[in-house]
Design a protein around this motif. Structure first.
Motif, mmCIF file in Angstrom:
data_model
loop_
_atom_site.group_PDB
_atom_site.id
_atom_site.type_symbol
_atom_site.label_atom_id
_atom_site.label_comp_id
_atom_site.label_asym_id
_atom_site.label_seq_id
_atom_site.Cartn_x
_atom_site.Cartn_y
_atom_site.Cartn_z
ATOM 1 N N TYR A 82 19.693 -35.867 55.308
ATOM 2 C CA TYR A 82 19.638 -36.982 54.233
ATOM 3 C C TYR A 82 20.892 -36.105 53.094
ATOM 4 C CZ TYR A 82 15.302 -39.111 55.770
ATOM 5 O OH TYR A 82 14.379 -39.482 56.273
ATOM 6 N N LEU A 130 17.789 -44.044 49.318
ATOM 7 C CA LEU A 130 17.051 -43.716 50.592
ATOM 8 C C LEU A 130 17.525 -44.777 51.568
ATOM 9 C CD1 LEU A 130 14.761 -42.436 52.261
ATOM 10 C CD2 LEU A 130 13.321 -44.012 51.031
ATOM 11 N N THR A 172 5.893 -38.480 43.465
ATOM 12 C CA THR A 172 6.944 -37.710 44.372
ATOM 13 C C THR A 172 6.433 -37.552 45.781
ATOM 14 O OG1 THR A 172 7.951 -36.955 42.387
ATOM 15 C CG2 THR A 172 8.447 -36.041 44.453
ATOM 16 N N THR A 177 18.048 -32.665 48.058
ATOM 17 C CA THR A 177 18.125 -32.519 49.744
ATOM 18 C C THR A 177 18.581 -31.163 50.181
ATOM 19 O OG1 THR A 177 20.292 -33.322 49.973
ATOM 20 C CG2 THR A 177 18.527 -35.070 49.929
ATOM 21 N N ASN A 179 13.044 -35.064 48.495
ATOM 22 C CA ASN A 179 11.869 -35.687 48.319
ATOM 23 C C ASN A 179 12.231 -37.041 47.649
ATOM 24 O OD1 ASN A 179 12.058 -35.528 45.250
ATOM 25 N ND2 ASN A 179 11.705 -33.446 45.824
ATOM 26 N N VAL A 180 11.291 -37.974 47.470
ATOM 27 C CA VAL A 180 11.782 -39.224 46.977
ATOM 28 C C VAL A 180 10.699 -39.589 45.798
ATOM 29 C CG1 VAL A 180 11.576 -41.847 47.463
ATOM 30 C CG2 VAL A 180 12.586 -40.268 49.183
ATOM 31 N N LEU A 191 15.066 -46.919 45.487
ATOM 32 C CA LEU A 191 14.577 -45.624 45.805
ATOM 33 C C LEU A 191 15.685 -44.555 46.125
ATOM 34 C CD1 LEU A 191 11.886 -47.074 48.277
ATOM 35 C CD2 LEU A 191 11.165 -45.589 46.498
ATOM 36 N N GLN A 192 15.460 -43.289 45.700
ATOM 37 C CA GLN A 192 16.216 -42.255 45.614
ATOM 38 C C GLN A 192 15.753 -40.849 46.483
ATOM 39 O OE1 GLN A 192 19.747 -42.547 44.178
ATOM 40 N NE2 GLN A 192 19.223 -44.786 44.181
ATOM 41 N N VAL A 193 16.847 -40.516 47.266
ATOM 42 C CA VAL A 193 16.427 -39.000 47.715
ATOM 43 C C VAL A 193 17.155 -38.197 46.810
ATOM 44 C CG1 VAL A 193 16.827 -37.609 49.751
ATOM 45 C CG2 VAL A 193 16.448 -40.156 50.278
ATOM 46 N N ASP A 195 7.129 -35.999 49.911
ATOM 47 C CA ASP A 195 7.760 -35.616 50.704
ATOM 48 C C ASP A 195 6.835 -35.220 52.025
ATOM 49 O OD1 ASP A 195 9.756 -33.720 51.700
ATOM 50 O OD2 ASP A 195 9.368 -32.021 50.229
ATOM 51 N N PHE A 255 13.107 -35.373 54.273
ATOM 52 C CA PHE A 255 13.910 -35.551 53.208
ATOM 53 C C PHE A 255 15.097 -34.503 52.947
ATOM 54 C CE2 PHE A 255 10.347 -38.408 52.267
ATOM 55 C CZ PHE A 255 10.919 -39.626 52.594
#
Length: 252
Positions: free
Chosen positions: A38, A43, A221, A65, A70-71, A60-62, A223, A33
């Motif tokens: 990204y 996401l 979270t 980066t 991570n998400v 869902l959000q990244v 990753d 990610f």
């Protein structure tokens, strides 16, 4: 997230710990990610991630980066990333996770699928242990999974690996869930065996992030996802981790 390593090191360690042999493990998808692949934001639409189902609330959000993407997940939109279908032997799903909050009932947040919207396998669950921590479970499909009993700590980064095994027959696929398996020298001790439930997979063709029910979903979270196709467990003897464990590294 504080726990990370190169994809090559992760692949080698996961394969050896689970007794498969590095040369016989094939990575079918991996992601950290991070930029430049990204950008911070939604996401879905990045790096081949697709929406699962029709729910679009709380996309869902990244995040972050540039340094260590991570998400984070709670409840709302689900997503999946497809890859070449696996139909035999075993599949390894690894990730680094931080579980921040959990409910008493629990829910699953990470799994494999055939790329559709309902055939979900290797479901990874988290729920409260009733004493300020959490416990985890793995179910081969839909149904009530049996949780492990070793308490884990909220807010701490763990490396997890779930193994899903295709078994000839109906309703009998198996698997195991490992937590921090790279800490073992010799065959890893599983955190819990997968609960064999529901309908077996005919193919595994996607990894999924799931934001569950408002009453049960953990806040997690995620990753460093890696999915590998490997021979059935025990196909190759484990000789030891040796220097591979030393290759593990961490960065903030």
């Amino acid at each position: 997230m504080t726990r990370t390593m190169t994809v090559g090191a992760r692949t080698a360690i996961a394969a050896l710990v689970l007794g498969t042999g590095v040369a016989n493990a094939a990575v079918v998808y991996s992601t950290d990610f991070n930029a430049p692949t990204y950008a911070d934001g939604a996401l879905v639409g990045q790096d081949g991630w697709l929406q699962t189902g029709t729910v679009t609330t709380n996309p869902l959000q990244v995040a972050n980066t540039g340094t260590d993407g991570n998400v984070s997940m709670t409840t709302g939109q689900d997503a999946n990333h497809p890859f070449s279908a696996i139909t035999t032997d075993s599949v390894l799903l690894s990730a680094d996770i931080v579980v921040n909050t959990v409910s008493t009932g629990g829910d699953y947040f990470l799994h494999l699928s055939d790329g559709g919207t309902s055939a979900f396998n290797a479901r990874i669950y988290a729920k409260s242990d009733g004493a300020g921590g959490f416990v985890m479970a793995m179910g081969t499909a839909a149904g009530a999974a049996v949780y492990g009993t070793t308490p884990l700590v909220l807010g701490v980064a763990y490396h997890i690996t779930a193994r899903y095994d295709f078994v000839s027959g109906t309703g009998n696929d198996t698997g195991e869930l490992f937590v921090d398996p790279v800490g073992f020298v010799g065959p890893a001790t599983s955190y819990t065996l997968a609960t064999t439930i529901g309908t077996d997979a005919t193919s595994i063709a996607a990894v999924n992030l799931r934001q569950g029910s408002s009453s049960g979903a953990p806040s997690v979270t995620v990753d460093n996802i890696v999915v590998e196709a490997v021979p059935a467990p025990g196909a190759i003897a484990l000789l030891g981790l040796g220097g591979l464990v030393a290759s593990r590294r961490r960065r903030a």
